[in-house]
Structure formats: structure tokens, C-alpha cells
Design a protein around this motif. Structure first.
Motif, PDB file in Angstrom:
ATOM      1  N   ALA A   1      32.477  34.007  20.925  1.00  0.00           N
ATOM      2  CA  ALA A   1      31.627  35.116  20.486  1.00  0.00           C
ATOM      3  C   ALA A   1      31.767  35.360  18.987  1.00  0.00           C
ATOM      4  O   ALA A   1      30.775  35.598  18.280  1.00  0.00           O
ATOM      5  N   VAL A   2      33.015  35.283  18.486  1.00  0.00           N
ATOM      6  CA  VAL A   2      33.242  35.476  17.044  1.00  0.00           C
ATOM      7  C   VAL A   2      32.553  34.380  16.240  1.00  0.00           C
ATOM      8  O   VAL A   2      31.903  34.640  15.218  1.00  0.00           O
ATOM      9  N   GLU A   3      32.690  33.125  16.721  1.00  0.00           N
ATOM     10  CA  GLU A   3      32.048  32.018  16.012  1.00  0.00           C
ATOM     11  C   GLU A   3      30.533  32.163  16.018  1.00  0.00           C
ATOM     12  O   GLU A   3      29.868  31.918  15.008  1.00  0.00           O
ATOM     13  N   THR A   4      29.997  32.587  17.184  1.00  0.00           N
ATOM     14  CA  THR A   4      28.548  32.786  17.279  1.00  0.00           C
ATOM     15  C   THR A   4      28.083  33.871  16.320  1.00  0.00           C
ATOM     16  O   THR A   4      27.048  33.742  15.650  1.00  0.00           O
ATOM     17  N   GLU A   5      28.877  34.948  16.241  1.00  0.00           N
ATOM     18  CA  GLU A   5      28.530  36.029  15.330  1.00  0.00           C
ATOM     19  C   GLU A   5      28.547  35.557  13.874  1.00  0.00           C
ATOM     20  O   GLU A   5      27.656  35.885  13.085  1.00  0.00           O
ATOM     21  N   GLN A   6      29.561  34.771  13.516  1.00  0.00           N
ATOM     22  CA  GLN A   6      29.649  34.257  12.148  1.00  0.00           C
ATOM     23  C   GLN A   6      28.475  33.333  11.825  1.00  0.00           C
ATOM     24  O   GLN A   6      27.892  33.404  10.742  1.00  0.00           O
ATOM     25  N   ILE A   7      28.129  32.477  12.803  1.00  0.00           N
ATOM     26  CA  ILE A   7      26.984  31.583  12.585  1.00  0.00           C
ATOM     27  C   ILE A   7      25.708  32.386  12.413  1.00  0.00           C
ATOM     28  O   ILE A   7      24.869  32.098  11.552  1.00  0.00           O
ATOM     29  N   GLY A   8      25.562  33.431  13.258  1.00  0.00           N
ATOM     30  CA  GLY A   8      24.381  34.282  13.140  1.00  0.00           C
ATOM     31  C   GLY A   8      24.301  34.975  11.788  1.00  0.00           C
ATOM     32  O   GLY A   8      23.221  35.062  11.178  1.00  0.00           O
ATOM     33  N   GLN A   9      25.437  35.464  11.302  1.00  0.00           N
ATOM     34  CA  GLN A   9      25.459  36.115   9.997  1.00  0.00           C
ATOM     35  C   GLN A   9      25.081  35.139   8.889  1.00  0.00           C
ATOM     36  O   GLN A   9      24.317  35.479   7.971  1.00  0.00           O
ATOM     37  N   GLU A  10      25.605  33.921   8.963  1.00  0.00           N
ATOM     38  CA  GLU A  10      25.266  32.926   7.942  1.00  0.00           C
ATOM     39  C   GLU A  10      23.780  32.560   7.997  1.00  0.00           C
ATOM     40  O   GLU A  10      23.143  32.373   6.954  1.00  0.00           O
ATOM     41  N   MET A  11      23.235  32.480   9.227  1.00  0.00           N
ATOM     42  CA  MET A  11      21.809  32.190   9.355  1.00  0.00           C
ATOM     43  C   MET A  11      20.970  33.311   8.750  1.00  0.00           C
ATOM     44  O   MET A  11      19.973  33.060   8.062  1.00  0.00           O
ATOM     45  N   LEU A  12      21.390  34.569   9.006  1.00  0.00           N
ATOM     46  CA  LEU A  12      20.667  35.702   8.423  1.00  0.00           C
ATOM     47  C   LEU A  12      20.746  35.678   6.900  1.00  0.00           C
ATOM     48  O   LEU A  12      19.753  35.957   6.210  1.00  0.00           O
ATOM     49  N   GLU A  13      21.932  35.328   6.375  1.00  0.00           N
ATOM     50  CA  GLU A  13      22.074  35.240   4.917  1.00  0.00           C
ATOM     51  C   GLU A  13      21.181  34.141   4.349  1.00  0.00           C
ATOM     52  O   GLU A  13      20.540  34.325   3.312  1.00  0.00           O
ATOM     53  N   ASN A  14      21.151  32.994   5.051  1.00  0.00           N
ATOM     54  CA  ASN A  14      20.289  31.892   4.589  1.00  0.00           C
ATOM     55  C   ASN A  14      18.817  32.288   4.624  1.00  0.00           C
ATOM     56  O   ASN A  14      18.049  31.975   3.708  1.00  0.00           O
ATOM     57  N   LEU A  15      18.422  32.982   5.701  1.00  0.00           N
ATOM     58  CA  LEU A  15      17.032  33.438   5.798  1.00  0.00           C
ATOM     59  C   LEU A  15      16.703  34.433   4.692  1.00  0.00           C
ATOM     60  O   LEU A  15      15.604  34.420   4.132  1.00  0.00           O
ATOM     61  N   SER A  16      17.688  35.313   4.386  1.00  0.00           N
ATOM     62  CA  SER A  16      17.468  36.272   3.312  1.00  0.00           C
ATOM     63  C   SER A  16      17.288  35.561   1.973  1.00  0.00           C
ATOM     64  O   SER A  16      16.403  35.909   1.178  1.00  0.00           O
ATOM     65  N   HIS A  17      18.121  34.539   1.724  1.00  0.00           N
ATOM     66  CA  HIS A  17      17.987  33.770   0.475  1.00  0.00           C
ATOM     67  C   HIS A  17      16.646  33.043   0.420  1.00  0.00           C
ATOM     68  O   HIS A  17      15.989  33.011  -0.634  1.00  0.00           O
ATOM     69  N   ASP A  18      16.243  32.458   1.558  1.00  0.00           N
ATOM     70  CA  ASP A  18      14.943  31.771   1.595  1.00  0.00           C
ATOM     71  C   ASP A  18      13.802  32.747   1.330  1.00  0.00           C
ATOM     72  O   ASP A  18      12.827  32.407   0.647  1.00  0.00           O
TER      73      ASP A  18
END
Length: 224
Positions: free
Chosen positions: A146-163
Motif C-alpha cells: 500500500a505504501v509503495e502504491t501510494e508513493q507511485i501514485g504521488q509520483e504519477m500525480l507529480e509527473n502529470l502536474s509537470h506535464d
């Protein structure tokens, strides 16, 4: 970072191999030698737990895209650690029974039924403990996922924000380019208009000059 993990991994493999060998020797030893062996195994098990904690900290520092393999290896090592602890508990139960028989001496025969009952109760408690440990490991593994999934989700959101920011900047540049093209178009249109006006003026002036010249010639001829 992975090199530190692999170093801890090698230390853990060597340590667990030594623990396994020593646990197998416990039933064959007697007296103080057996007590010393049990104490050494307890110390090594504590060292193995500390190594697992260090390895887990290293895994948390590994990038999410590479963390899956190391997390799987960690789950395997935790299961191995649980098996070692269970084997050690069994050897300690046998060791405790042997010490008790030595203390009871001949009276131990009269308490044989009680000892058998205690063994059965301890075995039952050990089984329950192992079940709890397995459940705890499953919960810990689920929490880690769950922690890893949350971290991956946060990184995806950050990448989407940068895009999104990049797209917005690209749109702004397009708007500026369109505005500049509009200005250039208006300037060119004005220049073409002035060129046309100048040419018309030149033609008019030329016509006037020609007309004036012809009139002058005509008047001069007529005056003669």
C-alpha cells in the motif's frame, strides 16, 4: 543504494546459515554447552533482525520503478526469519523439557503426564504464535504494498502536474506566436497599402507631368 542492500543481503545469508547449523546442534548438546549454544543463537537472531531492519530501510530509498524486486526478496527473507525463529522455539521447548527432567530426577516419572500435557499446550501455543506471525507478515507485506502504491501514485500525480505545466507554457508560447504573427500581418498590410498609395501617387504625378508637358507644347506650337 542497491550495493548496500546486497552487502546486508550477503551478511544475512551467512548469519542465517550459521543459525540454522547451530539450531540443529542444540538437541545433541548437554549441560552448560547447550546453554551457551542457546544464548549464542538468541544473540545471532537479534543480529539477523537488525540486518532485516537495515535492508528494509535501504529498500525504501530505492526508486519505485526498481523497488518491486527488492520488496519481493525482503518478503522471502522475512519468511526465512520466521521459520528460523519457529525452529529455535521448538528446540528451546525440547531444551526446557530436558532441563526440567534433570531437575526433577526420579520425581519426573511421577509427573510424566503433566509434562506431556505441558508439551501439548506449548506446541499448541507455538502453532498459534506461528499463525500470528504469518498473519503479521501478511499484514506487513500488504502495508508495504500500500505504501509503495501510494508513493507511485504521488509520483504519477507529480509527473502529470509537470506535464500540465509544460502544456500550459506551450499554449502560452503559441498564443504569443499568434499575436506576433497578427502584428506582423498588420505591419505588412500597412506597408503594402503605403506602397500601393505611393505607386498611385507616382502614376498621378506622371500623368500630370505628361499632361502639363503636352499642354505646354501645344500652347507653344499654337502661339507660333
Amino acid at each position: 543504494m542497491s550495493s548496500d542492500f546486497e552487502s546486508y543481503e550477503q551478511d544475512f545469508a551467512v548469519l542465517t546459515a550459521e543459525i540454522t547449523g547451530r539450531i540443529g546442534k542444540v538437541p545433541k548438546l548437554v549441560g552448560d554447552e547447550k546453554k551457551q549454544m542457546v544464548a549464542n543463537i538468541e544473540k545471532q537472531l537479534e543480529e539477523a533482525r537488525e540486518l532485516l531492519e537495515q535492508m528494509e530501510l535501504e529498500v525504501r530509498e530505492i526508486p519505485p520503478q526498481s523497488r518491486g524486486l527488492y520488496s519481493s526478496r525482503m518478503r522471502s527473507y522475512k519468511q526465512e526469519m520466521g521459520k528460523l525463529e519457529a525452529d529455535f522455539k521448538r528446540s528451546r521447548i525440547a531444551y526446557s523439557d530436558e532441563v526440567r527432567n534433570e531437575l526433577l530426577g526420579d520425581d519426573g516419572n511421577s509427573s510424566e503426564n503433566q509434562l506431556i500435557k505441558l508439551r501439548e499446550e506449548r506446541a499448541h501455543l507455538l502453532d498459534n504464535t506461528e499463525r500470528l506471525e504469518r498473519s503479521s507478515r501478511r499484514l506487513e507485506a500488504g502495508y508495504q504494498i500500500a505504501v509503495e502504491t501510494e508513493q507511485i501514485g504521488q509520483e504519477m500525480l507529480e509527473n502529470l502536474s509537470h506535464d500540465r505545466e509544460k502544456i500550459q507554457r506551450a499554449r502560452e508560447r503559441l498564443r504569443e506566436t499568434d499575436a506576433n504573427l497578427g502584428k506582423s500581418s498588420r505591419i505588412l498590410t500597412g506597408m503594402l497599402r503605403r506602397i500601393i498609395q505611393n505607386r498611385i501617387l507616382i502614376v498621378v504625378l506622371a500623368v500630370i507631368i505628361i499632361f502639363t508637358t503636352m499642354m505646354a507644347i501645344f500652347l507653344s506650337v499654337r502661339g507660333r
